[in-house]
Design an enzyme around this catalytic site. Structure first.
Site, PDB file in Angstrom:
ATOM      1  N   GLU A  41      -2.992  -4.610  -3.252  1.00 28.27           N
ATOM      2  CA  GLU A  41      -3.477  -5.460  -4.341  1.00 28.27           C
ATOM      3  C   GLU A  41      -3.423  -4.745  -5.673  1.00 28.27           C
ATOM      4  O   GLU A  41      -2.988  -5.294  -6.694  1.00 28.27           O
ATOM      5  CB  GLU A  41      -4.942  -5.880  -4.105  1.00 28.27           C
ATOM      6  CG  GLU A  41      -5.230  -6.559  -2.812  1.00 28.27           C
ATOM      7  CD  GLU A  41      -5.589  -5.588  -1.722  1.00 28.27           C
ATOM      8  OE1 GLU A  41      -4.796  -4.670  -1.446  1.00 28.27           O
ATOM      9  OE2 GLU A  41      -6.662  -5.748  -1.123  1.00 28.27           O
ATOM     10  N   GLU A  54       0.341   5.141   0.723  1.00 27.14           N
ATOM     11  CA  GLU A  54      -0.571   6.182   1.205  1.00 27.14           C
ATOM     12  C   GLU A  54      -0.071   7.560   0.798  1.00 27.14           C
ATOM     13  O   GLU A  54       1.068   7.723   0.327  1.00 27.14           O
ATOM     14  CB  GLU A  54      -0.712   6.072   2.737  1.00 27.14           C
ATOM     15  CG  GLU A  54      -1.349   4.749   3.134  1.00 27.14           C
ATOM     16  CD  GLU A  54      -1.634   4.633   4.625  1.00 27.14           C
ATOM     17  OE1 GLU A  54      -1.143   5.465   5.412  1.00 27.14           O
ATOM     18  OE2 GLU A  54      -2.367   3.688   4.982  1.00 27.14           O
ATOM     19  N   CYS A  90      -4.011   0.698  -2.685  1.00 33.90           N
ATOM     20  CA  CYS A  90      -3.907  -0.537  -1.909  1.00 33.90           C
ATOM     21  C   CYS A  90      -2.833  -1.460  -2.494  1.00 33.90           C
ATOM     22  O   CYS A  90      -2.493  -1.383  -3.679  1.00 33.90           O
ATOM     23  CB  CYS A  90      -5.238  -1.282  -1.906  1.00 33.90           C
ATOM     24  SG  CYS A  90      -6.564  -0.431  -1.048  1.00 33.90           S
ATOM     25  N   CYS A 149     -10.643  -2.558  -5.018  1.00 33.07           N
ATOM     26  CA  CYS A 149      -9.738  -3.642  -5.430  1.00 33.07           C
ATOM     27  C   CYS A 149     -10.513  -4.834  -5.968  1.00 33.07           C
ATOM     28  O   CYS A 149     -10.084  -5.488  -6.925  1.00 33.07           O
ATOM     29  CB  CYS A 149      -8.855  -4.063  -4.263  1.00 33.07           C
ATOM     30  SG  CYS A 149      -7.587  -2.837  -3.878  1.00 33.07           S
ATOM     31  N   CYS A 158     -10.668  -4.130  -0.399  1.00 29.01           N
ATOM     32  CA  CYS A 158     -11.717  -3.107  -0.428  1.00 29.01           C
ATOM     33  C   CYS A 158     -12.532  -3.256  -1.719  1.00 29.01           C
ATOM     34  O   CYS A 158     -12.152  -3.982  -2.651  1.00 29.01           O
ATOM     35  CB  CYS A 158     -11.105  -1.716  -0.313  1.00 29.01           C
ATOM     36  SG  CYS A 158     -10.315  -1.146  -1.838  1.00 29.01           S
ATOM     37  N   ASN A 215       0.841  -1.191   0.000  1.00 29.62           N
ATOM     38  CA  ASN A 215       0.000   0.000   0.000  1.00 29.62           C
ATOM     39  C   ASN A 215       0.879   1.244   0.000  1.00 29.62           C
ATOM     40  O   ASN A 215       1.953   1.278   0.606  1.00 29.62           O
ATOM     41  CB  ASN A 215      -1.016   0.009   1.144  1.00 29.62           C
ATOM     42  CG  ASN A 215      -0.445  -0.201   2.528  1.00 29.62           C
ATOM     43  OD1 ASN A 215       0.611  -0.802   2.690  1.00 29.62           O
ATOM     44  ND2 ASN A 215      -1.147   0.282   3.536  1.00 29.62           N
TER      45      ASN A 215
HETATM   46  N1  THU Z   1      -5.318  -1.548   2.347  1.00 31.09           N
HETATM   47  C1  THU Z   1      -4.720  -2.356   1.421  1.00 31.09           C
HETATM   48  O1  THU Z   1      -3.632  -2.026   0.916  1.00 31.09           O
HETATM   49  N2  THU Z   1      -5.347  -3.496   1.073  1.00 31.09           N
HETATM   50  C2  THU Z   1      -6.462  -3.990   1.683  1.00 31.09           C
HETATM   51  O2  THU Z   1      -6.918  -5.069   1.345  1.00 31.09           O
HETATM   52  C3  THU Z   1      -7.124  -3.204   2.714  1.00 31.09           C
HETATM   53  C4  THU Z   1      -6.618  -1.826   2.920  1.00 31.09           C
HETATM   54  C5  THU Z   1      -4.607  -0.355   2.810  1.00 31.09           C
HETATM   55  C6  THU Z   1      -5.115   0.961   2.340  1.00 31.09           C
HETATM   56  C7  THU Z   1      -4.583   1.898   3.414  1.00 31.09           C
HETATM   57  O3  THU Z   1      -3.252   2.237   3.119  1.00 31.09           O
HETATM   58  C8  THU Z   1      -4.578   1.039   4.677  1.00 31.09           C
HETATM   59  O4  THU Z   1      -4.646  -0.309   4.222  1.00 31.09           O
HETATM   60  C9  THU Z   1      -5.694   1.330   5.639  1.00 31.09           C
HETATM   61  O5  THU Z   1      -6.919   1.286   5.009  1.00 31.09           O
END
Ligand code: THU
Length: 131
Positions: free
Chosen positions: A55, A44, A53, A89, A86, A42
């Site tokens: 994925e 941010e 994310c 994704c 999410c 991920n």
């Molecule tokens: N996130 C992912 O990378 N994949 C998931 O399956 C769930 C959420 C990340 C997005 C964000 O950086 C952090 O988790 C919190 O939501």
């Protein structure tokens, strides 16, 4: 490839996560039909909405490298909350993968196996090919 092996690669990718805001680090590993593997984490952003994310990072990297057929994905998160993908994704996965596509979701202690069809039933596609 065993789920555990793909999960291990996702765990390595998690170390590259850029997650200073949520502190929730996620890694993903995508197994392609030609047995190559693309990983992602991920990423941010201070604007929050731009967060990508793990994925989608893995899937977009594979697409950018010319891959289009995928066999499975592993998603690993730090801590105890399992990183079920999410909605965004799930929709991205539906673009490239069928309902039987295996999704392995792991945390520090255990993993669960599900499928894309279970995660996103009755998914939207223009031609109705998922019916
Ligand atoms: N996130 C992912 O990378 N994949 C998931 O399956 C769930 C959420 C990340 C997005 C964000 O950086 C952090 O988790 C919190 O939501």
């Amino acid at each position: 490839m065993k789920p555990e092996e793909l999960i291990e690669i996702a765990t390595q990718a998690l170390k590259n996560a850029h997650a200073p805001y949520s502190t929730y680090q996620v890694g993903a590993a995508l197994l392609c039909a030609d047995r190559t593997i693309f990983s992602g984490c991920n990423v941010e952003n201070a604007s929050f909405g731009l967060t990508n994310c793990a994925e989608r990072t893995a899937i977009f990297s594979a697409i950018a490298a010319g891959k289009k057929e995928f066999q499975a994905i592993a998603i690993v998160a730090s801590g105890s909350a399992a990183p079920f993908p999410c909605g965004a994704c799930r929709q991205v996965m539906v673009e490239f993968c069928g309902p039987d596509f295996p999704v392995y979701v792991a945390n520090d202690d255990e993993y669960a196996t599900t499928t894309l069809g279970d995660l996103l039933p009755n998914s939207f596609d223009l031609e109705g090919s998922h019916e």
